[in-house]
Design an enzyme around this catalytic site. Sequence first.
Site, short mmCIF file in Angstrom:
data_model
loop_
_atom_site.label_atom_id
_atom_site.label_comp_id
_atom_site.label_asym_id
_atom_site.label_seq_id
_atom_site.Cartn_x
_atom_site.Cartn_y
_atom_site.Cartn_z
N TYR A 157 0.94 -1.23 -0.08
CA TYR A 157 0.00 -0.10 0.16
C TYR A 157 0.74 1.27 -0.11
O TYR A 157 0.67 2.14 -0.75
CB TYR A 157 -0.90 -0.05 1.21
CG TYR A 157 -1.80 1.13 1.43
CD1 TYR A 157 -2.95 1.19 0.78
CD2 TYR A 157 -1.41 2.34 2.24
CE1 TYR A 157 -3.93 2.07 0.74
CE2 TYR A 157 -2.50 3.41 2.27
CZ TYR A 157 -3.64 3.42 1.65
OH TYR A 157 -4.67 4.38 1.70
N LYS A 161 1.07 4.27 -2.81
CA LYS A 161 0.76 5.70 -2.47
C LYS A 161 2.05 6.55 -2.78
O LYS A 161 1.85 7.39 -3.44
CB LYS A 161 0.21 5.99 -1.30
CG LYS A 161 -1.00 5.26 -0.94
CD LYS A 161 -2.12 5.70 -1.76
CE LYS A 161 -3.72 5.24 -1.41
NZ LYS A 161 -4.70 5.53 -2.49
N1 LIG Z 1 -9.55 5.84 5.37
C1 LIG Z 1 -8.21 6.27 5.46
O1 LIG Z 1 -7.80 6.14 6.65
C2 LIG Z 1 -7.36 6.45 4.46
C3 LIG Z 1 -6.20 7.14 4.74
C4 LIG Z 1 -5.26 7.54 3.67
C5 LIG Z 1 -5.69 7.24 2.33
N2 LIG Z 1 -6.94 7.00 2.16
C6 LIG Z 1 -7.28 6.49 0.92
O2 LIG Z 1 -8.47 7.29 0.54
C7 LIG Z 1 -9.21 6.59 -0.61
C8 LIG Z 1 -10.61 6.38 -0.24
O3 LIG Z 1 -10.63 5.77 1.08
P1 LIG Z 1 -11.79 5.34 1.90
O4 LIG Z 1 -11.32 5.45 3.21
O5 LIG Z 1 -12.85 6.42 1.54
O6 LIG Z 1 -12.12 4.04 1.58
P2 LIG Z 1 -13.66 3.29 1.15
O7 LIG Z 1 -13.37 1.93 1.12
O8 LIG Z 1 -14.62 3.86 2.35
O9 LIG Z 1 -13.99 3.82 -0.30
C9 LIG Z 1 -13.31 3.36 -1.29
C10 LIG Z 1 -14.22 3.31 -2.51
O10 LIG Z 1 -13.38 3.05 -3.67
C11 LIG Z 1 -14.00 2.01 -4.51
N3 LIG Z 1 -13.19 1.03 -5.14
C12 LIG Z 1 -12.44 0.24 -4.82
N4 LIG Z 1 -11.93 -0.34 -5.92
C13 LIG Z 1 -12.34 0.19 -6.96
C14 LIG Z 1 -12.19 -0.21 -8.49
N5 LIG Z 1 -11.37 -1.02 -8.83
N6 LIG Z 1 -12.77 0.78 -9.09
C15 LIG Z 1 -13.86 1.82 -8.83
N7 LIG Z 1 -13.84 2.00 -7.47
C16 LIG Z 1 -13.24 1.18 -6.51
C17 LIG Z 1 -14.94 1.36 -3.33
O11 LIG Z 1 -16.30 0.57 -3.75
C18 LIG Z 1 -15.25 2.56 -2.45
O12 LIG Z 1 -16.57 2.94 -2.64
C19 LIG Z 1 -8.04 5.56 -0.90
O13 LIG Z 1 -7.70 5.65 -2.06
C20 LIG Z 1 -7.30 5.19 0.24
O14 LIG Z 1 -6.45 4.45 -0.07
C21 LIG Z 1 -7.69 6.47 2.99
#
Ligand SMILES: NC(=O)c1ccc[n+]([C@@H]2O[C@H](COP(=O)([O-])OP(=O)(O)OC[C@H]3O[C@@H](n4cnc5c(N)ncnc54)[C@H](O)[C@@H]3O)[C@@H](O)[C@H]2O)c1
Length: 253
Positions: A157, A161
């Site tokens: 991961y 990133k």
């Molecule tokens: N939540 C955290 O703590 C956090 C921290 C840093 C970065 N992020 C990043 O933020 C972004 C959103 O994360 P989140 O926490 O809202 O996650 P989440 O799991 O709530 O939402 C992610 C969304 O992406 C969609 N998705 C997954 N694979 C996909 C694909 N192949 N095509 C289209 N859509 C797809 C899922 O269906 C989901 O709706 C991600 O890139 C994640 O890596 C999250």
Amino acid sequence: MSMTFSGQVALVTGAAAGIGRATALAFAEQGLKVVVADLDSEGGEGTVELIRAAGGDAVFVRCNVTKETEVRQLMEQAVSTYGRVDYAFNNAGIEIEKGRLAEGSEAEFDAIMGVNVKGVWLCMKYQLPLMLVQGGGAIVNTASVAGLGAAPKMSIYSASKHAVIGLTKSAAIEYAKKKIRVNAVCPAVIDTDMYRRAYEADPKKAEYVAVMHPVGRVGTVEEIASAVLYLCSDGAAFTTGHALAVDGGVTAI
Ligand SMILES: NC(=O)c1ccc[n+]([C@@H]2O[C@H](COP(=O)([O-])OP(=O)(O)OC[C@H]3O[C@@H](n4cnc5c(N)ncnc54)[C@H](O)[C@@H]3O)[C@@H](O)[C@H]2O)c1
């Protein structure tokens, strides 16, 4: 939030839930038309319903960002619906690792890199030429604090990133003179389904994670949406190629 936007249409991937849904709602609150893209049709339609219930205009397009044909069709559908895409938030991402680097599998590597890196690359591959024709635009990609430093037991991961930031900076330079800005947002731990899956089962772990942030808590989806909207807004006209940590002080330690 008071920001100005010269553009009219925003596209958000991973908009069925979490950070993506909150950002889609925030764009709509600013009066922008929103293309809601996700693999999850139910969640995506749910986001559209929320936007419409608040008086906004949105359309859902089912799209797996790892598939070139689907990403191309997503952009075609966005243009056929709203005529243009001024802002793109490439946010779909996954985190599925459970152990140290040597415990990872090839399937995990391919899946994480597929969504987090290839997905962002494919989206930009089809957004940049469109914005070029339109005469400008702004793109924000979701990286993470795991893209700025180490993330133990999340090595794939973290690598994915770091790659998002590499794609962001390179595209920013390539298109800097074309009025297309490309930035990344780097959240620390944010209270979403992804966070709950990882930490909620173990309250001790959840407490440790909260304290790990100098502000003493994890972030909210609205706090990330706010940063994304700023990076897209006219107020950020001189900001490109930047990886903005929105992290409660984590990377300042
Ligand atoms: N939540 C955290 O703590 C956090 C921290 C840093 C970065 N992020 C990043 O933020 C972004 C959103 O994360 P989140 O926490 O809202 O996650 P989440 O799991 O709530 O939402 C992610 C969304 O992406 C969609 N998705 C997954 N694979 C996909 C694909 N192949 N095509 C289209 N859509 C797809 C899922 O269906 C989901 O709706 C991600 O890139 C994640 O890596 C999250």
